[in-house]
Scaffold this motif. Structure first.
Motif: not given
Length: 97
Positions: A20-35
């Protein structure tokens, strides 16, 4: 990664699994201001003993939904697929302006 056109990201993965490494890395690529910019991020963590596969779902402003099996796809493939559709939306946006 172009995140301007992404409206929702849903992930389901086992945090202890190497697959599940790719799912975790995808979340880390989202910018901090995404929400705060209107993107909805939903994460469901599976139990350590779970045999369910990891998944990633990305929804765009035009209504398109991409479902990925993040157990078999690498992070590079995931980002390429998301960027491919984001570039299409970027071109449409540029033409409309």
């Amino acid at each position: 990664m172009i995140t301007r056109f992404i409206t929702e990201v849903s992930t389901r993965f086992n945090p202890f699994s190497a697959r599940s490494k790719s799912a975790r890395l995808f979340l880390s690529f989202l910018p901090p201001t995404a929400r705060s910019s209107g993107m909805t991020i939903t994460t469901k963590l599976l139990a350590r003993t779970s045999t369910e596969p990891s998944s990633l779902t990305v929804k765009f402003k035009d209504g398109k939904e991409l479902n990925f099996d993040s157990d078999t796809m690498g992070i590079k493939s995931l980002i390429e697929e998301v960027d491919r559709h984001s570039r299409i939306l970027q071109k449409q946006s540029d033409l409309n302006e």
